[in-house]
Motif scaffolding. Structure first.
Motif, PDB file in Angstrom:
ATOM      1  N   SER A  62       2.156   8.048 -42.384  1.00 19.59           N
ATOM      2  CA  SER A  62       2.448   6.814 -41.658  1.00 19.59           C
ATOM      3  C   SER A  62       3.938   6.739 -41.375  1.00 19.59           C
ATOM      4  O   SER A  62       4.758   7.082 -42.230  1.00 19.59           O
ATOM      5  N   THR A  68       0.857  -0.200 -41.817  1.00 15.79           N
ATOM      6  CA  THR A  68      -0.435   0.384 -42.183  1.00 15.79           C
ATOM      7  C   THR A  68      -1.164  -0.496 -43.188  1.00 15.79           C
ATOM      8  O   THR A  68      -2.386  -0.675 -43.097  1.00 15.79           O
ATOM      9  N   LYS A  71      -2.843  -3.221 -41.370  1.00 17.49           N
ATOM     10  CA  LYS A  71      -4.024  -2.740 -40.655  1.00 17.49           C
ATOM     11  C   LYS A  71      -5.184  -2.468 -41.611  1.00 17.49           C
ATOM     12  O   LYS A  71      -6.345  -2.744 -41.284  1.00 17.49           O
ATOM     13  N   ASP A 138     -15.383   3.522 -38.283  1.00 15.86           N
ATOM     14  CA  ASP A 138     -14.689   2.448 -37.569  1.00 15.86           C
ATOM     15  C   ASP A 138     -13.407   2.046 -38.288  1.00 15.86           C
ATOM     16  O   ASP A 138     -12.390   1.737 -37.651  1.00 15.86           O
ATOM     17  N   CYS A 141     -10.667   4.848 -37.786  1.00 13.34           N
ATOM     18  CA  CYS A 141     -10.239   4.868 -36.385  1.00 13.34           C
ATOM     19  C   CYS A 141      -9.363   3.663 -36.068  1.00 13.34           C
ATOM     20  O   CYS A 141      -8.369   3.777 -35.334  1.00 13.34           O
ATOM     21  N   SER A 142      -9.695   2.512 -36.638  1.00 10.61           N
ATOM     22  CA  SER A 142      -8.907   1.305 -36.403  1.00 10.61           C
ATOM     23  C   SER A 142      -7.530   1.400 -37.049  1.00 10.61           C
ATOM     24  O   SER A 142      -6.511   1.094 -36.421  1.00 10.61           O
ATOM     25  N   PHE A 144      -5.800   4.110 -38.194  1.00  7.55           N
ATOM     26  CA  PHE A 144      -4.937   5.243 -37.851  1.00  7.55           C
ATOM     27  C   PHE A 144      -5.020   5.653 -36.380  1.00  7.55           C
ATOM     28  O   PHE A 144      -4.494   6.703 -36.004  1.00  7.55           O
ATOM     29  N   ASP A 145      -5.669   4.825 -35.570  1.00  5.05           N
ATOM     30  CA  ASP A 145      -5.757   5.075 -34.126  1.00  5.05           C
ATOM     31  C   ASP A 145      -6.356   6.451 -33.846  1.00  5.05           C
ATOM     32  O   ASP A 145      -5.793   7.275 -33.123  1.00  5.05           O
ATOM     33  N   LEU A 146      -7.528   6.689 -34.435  1.00  2.65           N
ATOM     34  CA  LEU A 146      -8.219   7.963 -34.280  1.00  2.65           C
ATOM     35  C   LEU A 146      -9.399   7.812 -33.331  1.00  2.65           C
ATOM     36  O   LEU A 146      -9.915   6.715 -33.117  1.00  2.65           O
ATOM     37  N   GLU A 147      -9.846   8.940 -32.805  1.00  2.00           N
ATOM     38  CA  GLU A 147     -10.995   8.973 -31.899  1.00  2.00           C
ATOM     39  C   GLU A 147     -12.139   9.706 -32.594  1.00  2.00           C
ATOM     40  O   GLU A 147     -11.978  10.850 -33.030  1.00  2.00           O
ATOM     41  N   LYS A 163      -6.856  12.945 -33.553  1.00  2.00           N
ATOM     42  CA  LYS A 163      -5.599  12.322 -33.140  1.00  2.00           C
ATOM     43  C   LYS A 163      -5.095  13.118 -31.951  1.00  2.00           C
ATOM     44  O   LYS A 163      -4.538  14.209 -32.106  1.00  2.00           O
TER      45      LYS A 163
END
Length: 240
Positions: A62, A68, A71, A138, A141-142, A144-147, A163
């Protein structure tokens, strides 16, 4: 983290040919594990005040640990420990995700993480094993902004996490066969030959929990070190 640092160091030295740089009392004699001259892992002693079993921990990087933490809380996770400064090395906190799996977050200063990966003696994969893969997917992904990408056609529900163009980990849905096993992150270490490594670690005092099996991603075994910490070893497929 381990209940017997000396025994664990001897085991991993024999298995992966690691050497160790052991810190002083101010660090709790925390040891950096090296492959050649490069950091590949860390090993710490579990103190009497720490109510936890021996385990390998997975840390996310991070740039802003406080952000973080915000979040994590917003996404349904909990703070177990920290935030805290680790001398001049970095800043860390430990969390549980909404399904109960423990993970860490590291904001680097002097120590930026593993210097070698994806080769024998180094980590090569990380996945969270959880009874609610969709909720865990979910959450990560939320935070750490992952797909997420769902793997189709397999016998279990599984997602890979990305990422940008980089694949950073996985999410595995635990089934009824996992009854009694708590949610957890699994660390995978690469080895030249899984069967030979399984024999070697047994001779060193470790244990094979799940015998070697073949997958499209390599031959894998789930094992324990002599203090009980669980990890996986994998012989990666030959590169074409």
């Amino acid at each position: 983290m381990t209940t017997d640092a000396e025994k664990a160091r001897e085991f991993y030295k024999g298995l992966f040919e690691w050497t160790f740089a052991i810190g002083g009392p101010e660090s709790g004699h925390y040891a950096m594990a090296n492959l050649g001259n490069d950091h590949v892992a860390g090993l710490g002693q579990i103190g009497p005040e720490m109510k936890m079993p021996p385990a390998w921990s997975v840390y996310f990087a991070s740039d802003d640990l406080d952000d973080t933490i915000t979040k994590v809380k917003a996404a349904g996770g909990n703070v177990m420990m920290g935030p805290m400064d680790v001398m001049e090395e970095g800043r860390m906190a430990v969390f549980t995700d909404p399904t109960g799996a423990v993970f860490g977050v590291w904001q680097p200063k002097r120590h930026t993480g593993a210097q070698r990966i994806d080769e024998p003696g180094a980590m090569t994969w990380y996945e969270v094993n959880t009874p609610d893969a969709a909720k865990a997917r979910d959450f990560y992904c939320s935070v750490f902004d992952l797909e997420p990408h769902k793997m189709e056609g397999g016998p279990i529900e599984y997602y890979t996490l990305h990422k940008g163009a980089k694949t950073v980990g996985g999410v595995l849905q635990m089934t009824k066969e996992w009854a009694g096993v708590p949610p957890h992150w699994m660390a995978y270490f690469a080895v030249p030959n899984t069967d030979a490594a399984a024999k070697k670690l047994t001779a060193l005092g470790g244990k094979v929990s799940v015998p070697a099996f073949d997958t499209p991603y390599g031959r894998i075994a789930v094992v324990n070190d002599p203090t009980g910490a669980v990890f996986s070893i994998v012989q990666l497929p030959a590169k074409s």
